[in-house]
Design a protein around this motif. Sequence first.
Motif, mmCIF file in Angstrom:
data_model
loop_
_atom_site.group_PDB
_atom_site.id
_atom_site.type_symbol
_atom_site.label_atom_id
_atom_site.label_comp_id
_atom_site.label_asym_id
_atom_site.label_seq_id
_atom_site.Cartn_x
_atom_site.Cartn_y
_atom_site.Cartn_z
ATOM 1 N N UNK A 81 0.842 -1.202 0.000
ATOM 2 C CA UNK A 81 0.000 0.000 0.000
ATOM 3 C C UNK A 81 0.873 1.246 0.000
ATOM 4 N N UNK A 82 1.462 1.573 -1.141
ATOM 5 C CA UNK A 82 2.360 2.717 -1.215
ATOM 6 C C UNK A 82 1.623 4.047 -1.171
ATOM 7 N N UNK A 83 0.382 4.103 -1.578
ATOM 8 C CA UNK A 83 -0.381 5.350 -1.536
ATOM 9 C C UNK A 83 -0.609 5.814 -0.107
ATOM 10 N N UNK A 84 -0.925 4.889 0.781
ATOM 11 C CA UNK A 84 -1.109 5.214 2.191
ATOM 12 C C UNK A 84 0.206 5.703 2.784
ATOM 13 N N UNK A 85 1.311 5.089 2.372
ATOM 14 C CA UNK A 85 2.623 5.525 2.843
ATOM 15 C C UNK A 85 2.917 6.953 2.403
ATOM 16 N N UNK A 86 2.574 7.296 1.170
ATOM 17 C CA UNK A 86 2.793 8.660 0.665
ATOM 18 C C UNK A 86 1.999 9.656 1.506
ATOM 19 N N UNK A 87 0.769 9.328 1.836
ATOM 20 C CA UNK A 87 -0.066 10.209 2.654
ATOM 21 C C UNK A 87 0.550 10.399 4.039
ATOM 22 N N UNK A 88 0.998 9.321 4.649
ATOM 23 C CA UNK A 88 1.605 9.403 5.982
ATOM 24 C C UNK A 88 2.930 10.166 5.919
ATOM 25 N N UNK A 89 3.685 9.994 4.854
ATOM 26 C CA UNK A 89 4.936 10.723 4.677
ATOM 27 C C UNK A 89 4.678 12.229 4.565
ATOM 28 N N UNK A 90 3.641 12.609 3.851
ATOM 29 C CA UNK A 90 3.284 14.025 3.757
ATOM 30 C C UNK A 90 2.868 14.549 5.130
ATOM 31 N N UNK A 91 2.118 13.743 5.898
ATOM 32 C CA UNK A 91 1.765 14.126 7.273
ATOM 33 C C UNK A 91 3.025 14.433 8.074
#
Length: 140
Positions: A81-91
Amino acid sequence: MSMLKDFRAFAVKGNVVDLAVGVIIGGAFGKIVESMVQDIIMPVVGKIFGGLDFASYYIPLNGQPYGLSLVEAKKAGAVFAYGNFVTILINFVILAFIIFQMIRIINKARDLTAKQEEAAPAAPAEDVLLLREIRDALKK
């Protein structure tokens, strides 16, 4: 009994209380930033990139079909789930930037206060004033 006294002395110290308050405020602040990213920033980014929702981006690892939602794909097997990781990284980046700015402001305020304290001459002690009066009286 002395261990209880030692623990009470430790727990009541200002640093421990400040740390506890900081952790609580940090947790609440983290939720605010998470909501800002998920509810405000990511929809705008998704709109810029053609209405995409990054949180639902994944690569199936067990041969699941791509048409499934992320939740359904996770139920069917392992997913990347790389999309969720991108969101958390932006957080994280936003939160780190905001904390960095807060620390800069606090340090500037602390430096300003220290400069003001250095600039203001300390009033001489009462005994020094008395000794000066005696000295001046003896000179006359």
